[in-house]
Motif scaffolding. Structure first.
Motif, PDB file in Angstrom:
ATOM      1  N   ASP A   1       0.773  -1.207   0.085  1.00 14.09           N
ATOM      2  CA  ASP A   1       0.112   0.089   0.091  1.00 14.09           C
ATOM      3  C   ASP A   1       0.855   1.135  -0.021  1.00 14.09           C
ATOM      4  OD1 ASP A   1      -1.609   2.054   0.412  1.00 14.09           O
ATOM      5  OD2 ASP A   1      -2.533   1.472   2.188  1.00 14.09           O
ATOM      6  N   TYR A   2       1.006   1.891  -1.133  1.00 18.40           N
ATOM      7  CA  TYR A   2       1.892   3.209  -1.432  1.00 18.40           C
ATOM      8  C   TYR A   2       1.136   4.469  -0.973  1.00 18.40           C
ATOM      9  CZ  TYR A   2       5.159  -0.538  -3.321  1.00 18.40           C
ATOM     10  OH  TYR A   2       5.952  -1.558  -3.487  1.00 18.40           O
ATOM     11  N   THR A   3      -0.022   4.282  -0.482  1.00 18.95           N
ATOM     12  CA  THR A   3      -0.642   5.619  -0.761  1.00 18.95           C
ATOM     13  C   THR A   3      -0.246   6.654   0.274  1.00 18.95           C
ATOM     14  OG1 THR A   3      -2.721   4.057  -0.382  1.00 18.95           O
ATOM     15  CG2 THR A   3      -3.058   6.647  -0.028  1.00 18.95           C
ATOM     16  N   SER A   4       0.420   6.434   1.505  1.00 19.78           N
ATOM     17  CA  SER A   4       1.012   7.527   2.293  1.00 19.78           C
ATOM     18  C   SER A   4       2.296   7.995   1.321  1.00 19.78           C
ATOM     19  CB  SER A   4       1.540   6.770   3.577  1.00 19.78           C
ATOM     20  OG  SER A   4       2.237   5.871   3.545  1.00 19.78           O
ATOM     21  N   PHE A   5       3.201   7.171   0.785  1.00 25.05           N
ATOM     22  CA  PHE A   5       4.271   7.468   0.201  1.00 25.05           C
ATOM     23  C   PHE A   5       4.066   8.204  -0.944  1.00 25.05           C
ATOM     24  CE2 PHE A   5       5.204   3.357   2.165  1.00 25.05           C
ATOM     25  CZ  PHE A   5       6.357   3.719   3.011  1.00 25.05           C
ATOM     26  N   ILE A   6       2.852   8.050  -1.733  1.00 29.41           N
ATOM     27  CA  ILE A   6       2.703   8.904  -3.006  1.00 29.41           C
ATOM     28  C   ILE A   6       2.282  10.133  -2.259  1.00 29.41           C
ATOM     29  CG2 ILE A   6       0.901   9.051  -4.637  1.00 29.41           C
ATOM     30  CD1 ILE A   6       0.821   6.083  -5.164  1.00 29.41           C
ATOM     31  N   ALA A   7       1.688  10.316  -1.309  1.00 33.02           N
ATOM     32  CA  ALA A   7       0.890  11.545  -0.711  1.00 33.02           C
ATOM     33  C   ALA A   7       2.354  12.387  -0.194  1.00 33.02           C
ATOM     34  CB  ALA A   7       0.203  11.375   0.220  1.00 33.02           C
ATOM     35  N   SER A   8       3.587  11.548   0.119  1.00 30.41           N
ATOM     36  CA  SER A   8       4.640  12.487   0.624  1.00 30.41           C
ATOM     37  C   SER A   8       5.480  12.951  -0.279  1.00 30.41           C
ATOM     38  CB  SER A   8       5.285  11.478   1.466  1.00 30.41           C
ATOM     39  OG  SER A   8       5.984  10.596   0.832  1.00 30.41           O
ATOM     40  N   ILE A   9       5.179  12.604  -1.530  1.00 28.28           N
ATOM     41  CA  ILE A   9       5.957  13.097  -2.730  1.00 28.28           C
ATOM     42  C   ILE A   9       5.940  14.782  -2.983  1.00 28.28           C
ATOM     43  CG2 ILE A   9       6.731  13.021  -5.103  1.00 28.28           C
ATOM     44  CD1 ILE A   9       5.824  10.141  -5.165  1.00 28.28           C
ATOM     45  N   GLN A  10       6.877  15.148  -2.623  1.00 25.93           N
ATOM     46  CA  GLN A  10       6.868  16.798  -2.792  1.00 25.93           C
ATOM     47  C   GLN A  10       7.199  17.407  -4.096  1.00 25.93           C
ATOM     48  OE1 GLN A  10       5.319  18.481  -0.446  1.00 25.93           O
ATOM     49  NE2 GLN A  10       4.973  16.764   0.539  1.00 25.93           N
ATOM     50  N   GLN A  11       8.123  16.350  -5.078  1.00 24.92           N
ATOM     51  CA  GLN A  11       8.439  17.031  -6.501  1.00 24.92           C
ATOM     52  C   GLN A  11       7.247  17.027  -7.156  1.00 24.92           C
ATOM     53  OE1 GLN A  11       9.830  14.637  -4.569  1.00 24.92           O
ATOM     54  NE2 GLN A  11      12.063  14.669  -4.572  1.00 24.92           N
ATOM     55  N   ALA A  12       7.238  18.028  -8.272  1.00 27.12           N
ATOM     56  CA  ALA A  12       6.320  18.022  -9.161  1.00 27.12           C
ATOM     57  C   ALA A  12       6.233  16.523  -9.977  1.00 27.12           C
ATOM     58  CB  ALA A  12       6.391  19.191 -10.247  1.00 27.12           C
ATOM     59  N   THR A  13       5.015  16.155 -10.311  1.00 25.53           N
ATOM     60  CA  THR A  13       4.946  14.714 -10.707  1.00 25.53           C
ATOM     61  C   THR A  13       3.763  14.649 -11.958  1.00 25.53           C
ATOM     62  OG1 THR A  13       5.359  13.885  -8.700  1.00 25.53           O
ATOM     63  CG2 THR A  13       4.409  12.253 -10.283  1.00 25.53           C
ATOM     64  N   LEU A  14       4.122  14.270 -13.152  1.00 28.77           N
ATOM     65  CA  LEU A  14       3.252  14.140 -14.325  1.00 28.77           C
ATOM     66  C   LEU A  14       2.839  12.776 -14.497  1.00 28.77           C
ATOM     67  CD1 LEU A  14       1.878  15.722 -16.706  1.00 28.77           C
ATOM     68  CD2 LEU A  14       3.737  14.905 -18.009  1.00 28.77           C
ATOM     69  N   THR A  15       1.759  12.568 -14.575  1.00 28.95           N
ATOM     70  CA  THR A  15       1.065  11.124 -14.612  1.00 28.95           C
ATOM     71  C   THR A  15       0.507  11.168 -16.083  1.00 28.95           C
ATOM     72  OG1 THR A  15       0.423  10.827 -12.251  1.00 28.95           O
ATOM     73  CG2 THR A  15      -0.567   9.485 -13.842  1.00 28.95           C
ATOM     74  N   VAL A  16       0.824  10.240 -16.893  1.00 28.46           N
ATOM     75  CA  VAL A  16       0.457   9.986 -18.384  1.00 28.46           C
ATOM     76  C   VAL A  16      -0.237   8.634 -18.374  1.00 28.46           C
ATOM     77  CG1 VAL A  16       1.343  10.250 -20.699  1.00 28.46           C
ATOM     78  CG2 VAL A  16       2.648  11.317 -18.962  1.00 28.46           C
ATOM     79  N   ILE A  17      -1.482   8.735 -18.649  1.00 25.36           N
ATOM     80  CA  ILE A  17      -2.218   7.595 -19.063  1.00 25.36           C
ATOM     81  C   ILE A  17      -2.598   7.270 -20.294  1.00 25.36           C
ATOM     82  CG2 ILE A  17      -4.433   6.467 -18.078  1.00 25.36           C
ATOM     83  CD1 ILE A  17      -2.643   6.663 -15.737  1.00 25.36           C
TER      84      ILE A  17
END
Length: 309
Positions: free
Chosen positions: A232-248
């Motif tokens: 479960d990576y929910t908390s780790f994803i929420a802690s990423i402070q870098q700008a992040t682009l998601t491409v789907i």
């Protein structure tokens, strides 16, 4: 969408395979730079997917298109341990293992902040890398990340161990011999990876066949199939402070039952609702966007990578 057409004259230079030692293993990588000009901008660190025959060669079409489009960033393209030209020890690999390998690579080879571009279900490796070496990661691009159900639900450890033991057996070896045939690779690619059957071309299949030639490459694949990355990576994803682009991809799908009912719009919305500095975009294609929709993928991520924040 048809794969990008690459001109015969490619504005690209790549060093021959280079190597470094990490934990008594030899690890391979290559560096790409624009030809006849000085590199500019933040370097890219590419994280290739894990699968039968997959390695850093997955990114070759992307690298060619990046420079054909006039971009000038240096590109660091490593083989993860167990893949490509890197050593293939007989171990069960975890995302933390690969992240530690890349952390050492950043510290000793790259030695400057990078944009991490990660493909598919190797997202946990990028997440672990951010946790370990945040100062050397300027921003992230998530290409076709897993469904939200997959990335936020831990599979039982007993199940992971049972699957690993089953795969790491004569039965698993027999399966791998079949899985690295052209027939299987073509069938799997058309069923699970590409939006267009025609996009499963000879370049793709030949690359996978060459990458799977060494039977020791099965250990990384079996580690992935056993689900050691399923947490479960929910908390780790929420802690990423870098700008992040998601491409789907417009027709993104999931191999796992947990994500079968999720639409691409829902997947994108889930990531954007969790990422503190998340952005998102959908483009043509399915699950291997840097290969199937190369030109569109480059056009989608280049402004984000080179934007002045």
């Amino acid at each position: 969408m048809q794969p990008s057409t690459v001109a015969n004259t490619i504005n690209l230079t790549a060093s021959p395979s280079q190597f470094y030692s990490w934990q008594n293993s030899r690890c391979a990588y290559e560096v790409h730079q624009p030809i006849n000009t000085t590199p500019e901008g933040i370097p890219l660190l590419l994280i290739h997917p894990i699968g039968v025959g997959l390695s850093r060669q997955f990114w070759q079409r992307f690298c060619r298109e990046w420079y054909n489009a006039g971009e000038r960033n240096s590109i660091y393209n490593p083989d993860l341990l167990g893949c490509g030209e890197s050593d293939m020890p007989h171990v069960a690999y975890t995302p933390s293992d690969w992240a530690e390998q890349l952390q050492y690579f950043l510290q000793t080879v790259v030695q400057k902040p990078v944009v991490v571009v990660v493909q598919g279900a190797l997202l946990p490796v990028a997440i672990a890398l951010v946790q370990k070496e945040s100062n050397l990661i300027a921003r992230l691009v998530l290409s076709g990340p897993p469904t939200w159900a997959l990335i936020t639900n831990k599979s039982p450890e007993w199940q992971q161990k049972v699957l690993w033991n089953l795969l790491d057996s004569p039965l698993g070896s027999a399966f791998y011999r079949y899985a690295r045939t052209r027939k299987f690779l073509h069938s799997f690619s058309t069923r699970q990876l590409f939006a267009s059957d025609n996009a499963v071309d000879a370049e793709w299949l030949d690359t996978l066949l060459a990458g799977a030639e060494n039977p020791a490459s099965r250990h990384a694949v079996f580690s992935f199939l056993a689900g050691f990355w399923r947490q479960d990576y929910t908390s780790f994803i929420a802690s990423i402070q870098q700008a992040t682009l998601t491409v789907i991809g417009e027709t993104a799908s999931s191999i796992s039952q947990e994500g079968k009912k999720e639409t691409p719009d829902e997947r994108l919305a889930d990531y954007l609702s969790c990422l503190p500095q998340g952005r998102g975009i959908k483009i043509n294609g399915r699950n291997v966007l840097p290969y199937e929709s190369t030109a569109e993928f480059v056009a989608a991520i280049a402004p984000f990578i080179n934007e002045v924040f």
